[in-house]
Design a protein around this motif. Structure first.
Motif, PDB file in Angstrom:
ATOM      1  N   ARG A 105     -31.532  14.673  10.950  1.00 16.51           N
ATOM      2  CA  ARG A 105     -31.751  14.640  12.400  1.00 16.51           C
ATOM      3  C   ARG A 105     -32.468  13.375  12.853  1.00 16.51           C
ATOM      4  O   ARG A 105     -32.324  12.945  13.999  1.00 16.51           O
ATOM      5  N   GLU A 106     -33.213  12.753  11.936  1.00 14.53           N
ATOM      6  CA  GLU A 106     -34.017  11.588  12.302  1.00 14.53           C
ATOM      7  C   GLU A 106     -33.250  10.272  12.230  1.00 14.53           C
ATOM      8  O   GLU A 106     -33.645   9.299  12.866  1.00 14.53           O
ATOM      9  N   GLY A 107     -32.192  10.210  11.444  1.00 11.60           N
ATOM     10  CA  GLY A 107     -31.524   8.920  11.246  1.00 11.60           C
ATOM     11  C   GLY A 107     -30.014   9.012  11.294  1.00 11.60           C
ATOM     12  O   GLY A 107     -29.423  10.081  11.450  1.00 11.60           O
ATOM     13  N   ARG A 108     -29.384   7.844  11.163  1.00 15.12           N
ATOM     14  CA  ARG A 108     -27.924   7.764  11.143  1.00 15.12           C
ATOM     15  C   ARG A 108     -27.456   7.771   9.692  1.00 15.12           C
ATOM     16  O   ARG A 108     -27.909   6.984   8.876  1.00 15.12           O
ATOM     17  N   HIS A 109     -26.535   8.666   9.397  1.00  8.74           N
ATOM     18  CA  HIS A 109     -26.004   8.755   8.038  1.00  8.74           C
ATOM     19  C   HIS A 109     -24.481   8.794   8.111  1.00  8.74           C
ATOM     20  O   HIS A 109     -23.902   9.593   8.841  1.00  8.74           O
ATOM     21  N   ASP A 110     -23.842   7.926   7.335  1.00  6.55           N
ATOM     22  CA  ASP A 110     -22.389   7.847   7.331  1.00  6.55           C
ATOM     23  C   ASP A 110     -21.758   8.917   6.446  1.00  6.55           C
ATOM     24  O   ASP A 110     -20.593   9.262   6.634  1.00  6.55           O
ATOM     25  N   LEU A 111     -22.538   9.436   5.492  1.00  3.97           N
ATOM     26  CA  LEU A 111     -22.030  10.450   4.568  1.00  3.97           C
ATOM     27  C   LEU A 111     -23.186  11.263   4.020  1.00  3.97           C
ATOM     28  O   LEU A 111     -24.273  10.725   3.811  1.00  3.97           O
ATOM     29  N   LEU A 112     -22.949  12.553   3.790  1.00  6.60           N
ATOM     30  CA  LEU A 112     -23.951  13.457   3.234  1.00  6.60           C
ATOM     31  C   LEU A 112     -23.503  13.910   1.861  1.00  6.60           C
ATOM     32  O   LEU A 112     -22.349  14.332   1.687  1.00  6.60           O
ATOM     33  N   LEU A 113     -24.389  13.820   0.888  1.00  7.62           N
ATOM     34  CA  LEU A 113     -24.115  14.254  -0.489  1.00  7.62           C
ATOM     35  C   LEU A 113     -25.095  15.381  -0.787  1.00  7.62           C
ATOM     36  O   LEU A 113     -26.297  15.153  -0.955  1.00  7.62           O
ATOM     37  N   LEU A 114     -24.604  16.620  -0.832  1.00 12.64           N
ATOM     38  CA  LEU A 114     -25.471  17.796  -0.878  1.00 12.64           C
ATOM     39  C   LEU A 114     -25.259  18.611  -2.149  1.00 12.64           C
ATOM     40  O   LEU A 114     -24.118  18.954  -2.488  1.00 12.64           O
ATOM     41  N   ASP A 115     -26.354  18.949  -2.816  1.00  9.52           N
ATOM     42  CA  ASP A 115     -26.279  19.892  -3.921  1.00  9.52           C
ATOM     43  C   ASP A 115     -26.138  21.300  -3.348  1.00  9.52           C
ATOM     44  O   ASP A 115     -26.625  21.586  -2.247  1.00  9.52           O
ATOM     45  N   VAL A 116     -25.468  22.166  -4.068  1.00  5.64           N
ATOM     46  CA  VAL A 116     -25.304  23.550  -3.601  1.00  5.64           C
ATOM     47  C   VAL A 116     -26.607  24.323  -3.714  1.00  5.64           C
ATOM     48  O   VAL A 116     -27.054  24.978  -2.766  1.00  5.64           O
ATOM     49  N   MET A 117     -27.245  24.244  -4.896  1.00  3.18           N
ATOM     50  CA  MET A 117     -28.457  25.015  -5.148  1.00  3.18           C
ATOM     51  C   MET A 117     -29.689  24.187  -4.763  1.00  3.18           C
ATOM     52  O   MET A 117     -30.073  23.264  -5.476  1.00  3.18           O
ATOM     53  N   LEU A 118     -30.281  24.509  -3.612  1.00  2.68           N
ATOM     54  CA  LEU A 118     -31.459  23.791  -3.117  1.00  2.68           C
ATOM     55  C   LEU A 118     -32.538  24.779  -2.716  1.00  2.68           C
ATOM     56  O   LEU A 118     -32.238  25.880  -2.235  1.00  2.68           O
ATOM     57  N   PRO A 119     -33.810  24.406  -2.879  1.00  2.00           N
ATOM     58  CA  PRO A 119     -34.893  25.263  -2.387  1.00  2.00           C
ATOM     59  C   PRO A 119     -35.033  25.156  -0.871  1.00  2.00           C
ATOM     60  O   PRO A 119     -34.544  24.216  -0.254  1.00  2.00           O
ATOM     61  N   ALA A 120     -35.701  26.130  -0.290  1.00  2.00           N
ATOM     62  CA  ALA A 120     -36.011  26.195   1.151  1.00  2.00           C
ATOM     63  C   ALA A 120     -34.766  26.495   1.989  1.00  2.00           C
ATOM     64  O   ALA A 120     -34.731  27.457   2.757  1.00  2.00           O
ATOM     65  N   LEU A 121     -33.755  25.672   1.884  1.00  2.00           N
ATOM     66  CA  LEU A 121     -32.482  25.886   2.575  1.00  2.00           C
ATOM     67  C   LEU A 121     -31.395  25.394   1.635  1.00  2.00           C
ATOM     68  O   LEU A 121     -31.356  24.218   1.280  1.00  2.00           O
ATOM     69  N   ASP A 122     -30.512  26.298   1.204  1.00  2.00           N
ATOM     70  CA  ASP A 122     -29.524  25.886   0.198  1.00  2.00           C
ATOM     71  C   ASP A 122     -28.473  24.963   0.807  1.00  2.00           C
ATOM     72  O   ASP A 122     -28.390  24.784   2.030  1.00  2.00           O
ATOM     73  N   GLY A 123     -27.663  24.357  -0.069  1.00  2.00           N
ATOM     74  CA  GLY A 123     -26.700  23.374   0.391  1.00  2.00           C
ATOM     75  C   GLY A 123     -25.658  23.938   1.332  1.00  2.00           C
ATOM     76  O   GLY A 123     -25.187  23.238   2.240  1.00  2.00           O
ATOM     77  N   ILE A 124     -25.284  25.201   1.150  1.00  2.00           N
ATOM     78  CA  ILE A 124     -24.300  25.826   2.034  1.00  2.00           C
ATOM     79  C   ILE A 124     -24.876  25.958   3.442  1.00  2.00           C
ATOM     80  O   ILE A 124     -24.233  25.609   4.435  1.00  2.00           O
ATOM     81  N   GLY A 125     -26.115  26.455   3.512  1.00  2.00           N
ATOM     82  CA  GLY A 125     -26.768  26.588   4.814  1.00  2.00           C
ATOM     83  C   GLY A 125     -27.001  25.245   5.471  1.00  2.00           C
ATOM     84  O   GLY A 125     -26.833  25.089   6.685  1.00  2.00           O
ATOM     85  N   LEU A 126     -27.383  24.251   4.675  1.00  2.00           N
ATOM     86  CA  LEU A 126     -27.598  22.910   5.203  1.00  2.00           C
ATOM     87  C   LEU A 126     -26.302  22.331   5.743  1.00  2.00           C
ATOM     88  O   LEU A 126     -26.279  21.714   6.816  1.00  2.00           O
ATOM     89  N   CYS A 127     -25.216  22.530   5.018  1.00  2.00           N
ATOM     90  CA  CYS A 127     -23.914  22.054   5.468  1.00  2.00           C
ATOM     91  C   CYS A 127     -23.552  22.670   6.816  1.00  2.00           C
ATOM     92  O   CYS A 127     -23.098  21.978   7.734  1.00  2.00           O
ATOM     93  N   ARG A 128     -23.779  23.964   6.963  1.00  2.00           N
ATOM     94  CA  ARG A 128     -23.469  24.643   8.228  1.00  2.00           C
ATOM     95  C   ARG A 128     -24.307  24.068   9.371  1.00  2.00           C
ATOM     96  O   ARG A 128     -23.794  23.852  10.483  1.00  2.00           O
TER      97      ARG A 128
END
Length: 237
Positions: free
Chosen positions: A49-72
């Motif tokens: 939310r703070e910066g400009r990103h051309d691509l996101l590389l997300l792990d599925v298993m993440l603490p606090a908010l998992d990669g699926i939730g983050l993707c959504r």
């Protein structure tokens, strides 16, 4: 940086494993990418939310908010390319990530050359320069407005409207629709779609195609793309 130098492609990497996070970031920096990293999903969301990103590389298993939730959460406001990383290649992980809006996935551990190839492919689909020393350019699209019932497609402007309302399509969804609209009424098999839309020069996982078609149907109308069982898909004229 001088005015003549290209702006580095910005990638946000969200990975909780410190060894993998550092090694992937260092490897991609050697290819000229500007890396931002996070160790958990909530921090990744803040950085997104703070910066400009051309691509996101997300792990599925993440603490606090998992990669699926983050993707959504990212897909609520952005169509930036998303590449998911799964440690197991588990079918449920893959399907969940693609349903959440990811464009593609890789299974860890992943070879750097393969990862960079996937990244460049995603960036081409999003019409983002792929970094120093490359000459990749998005393919030319046919001119003229294409109309299929309540659906209108402007390939030159890269705009899609349904009943006059503009649709927000992710880059891969848009390229998939453009591929269908270039061949209305013609059955396109999954492997040819992987080659032409996903830029795969090798056999890939056809679930990527199926899940992207599913997402596209929700936006343009479930009956607009027909499944031809045993062969592939076609856009109804």
């Amino acid at each position: 940086m001088s005015e003549s130098e290209p702006t580095p492609v910005a990638i946000l990497l969200v990975e909780d494993d410190e060894v993998i996070r550092k090694s992937v970031a260092m490897a991609l920096e050697r290819y000229g990418y500007r890396m931002t990293v996070a160790a958990d999903g909530l921090t990744g969301l803040e950085l997104f939310r703070e910066g400009r990103h051309d691509l996101l590389l997300l792990d599925v298993m993440l603490p606090a908010l998992d990669g699926i939730g983050l993707c959504r959460r990212i897909r609520e406001t952005s169509t930036a390319p998303i590449l998911m990383m799964s440690a197991r290649g588990d079918a449920l992980d893959v399907v969940s990530g693609l349903e959440a809006g990811a464009d593609d996935y890789v299974v860890k551990p992943v070879d750097t050359a393969v990862l960079v190839a996937r990244i460049r492919s995603l960036l081409r689909r999003a019409s983002v320069p792929t970094g120093p020393g490359t000459s990749d350019a998005p393919p030319a699209e046919p001119a003229g407005l294409l109309v299929f019932g309540d659906l209108s497609i402007d390939p030159a402007a890269l705009e899609v409207r349904r009943d006059g309302e503009r649709l927000a399509l992710a880059p891969t969804e848009l390229r998939l629709l453009l591929e269908f609209s270039a061949h209305p009424g013609i059955v396109l098999d999954r492997q040819s779609l992987l080659r032409n839309v996903w830029d795969y020069g090798w056999d890939g996982d056809t679930r990527v195609v199926d899940l992207c078609v599913q997402r596209l149907r929700k936006k343009i109308g479930a009956d607009r793309i027909e499944t031809v069982r045993g062969f592939g898909y076609k856009l109804r004229r």
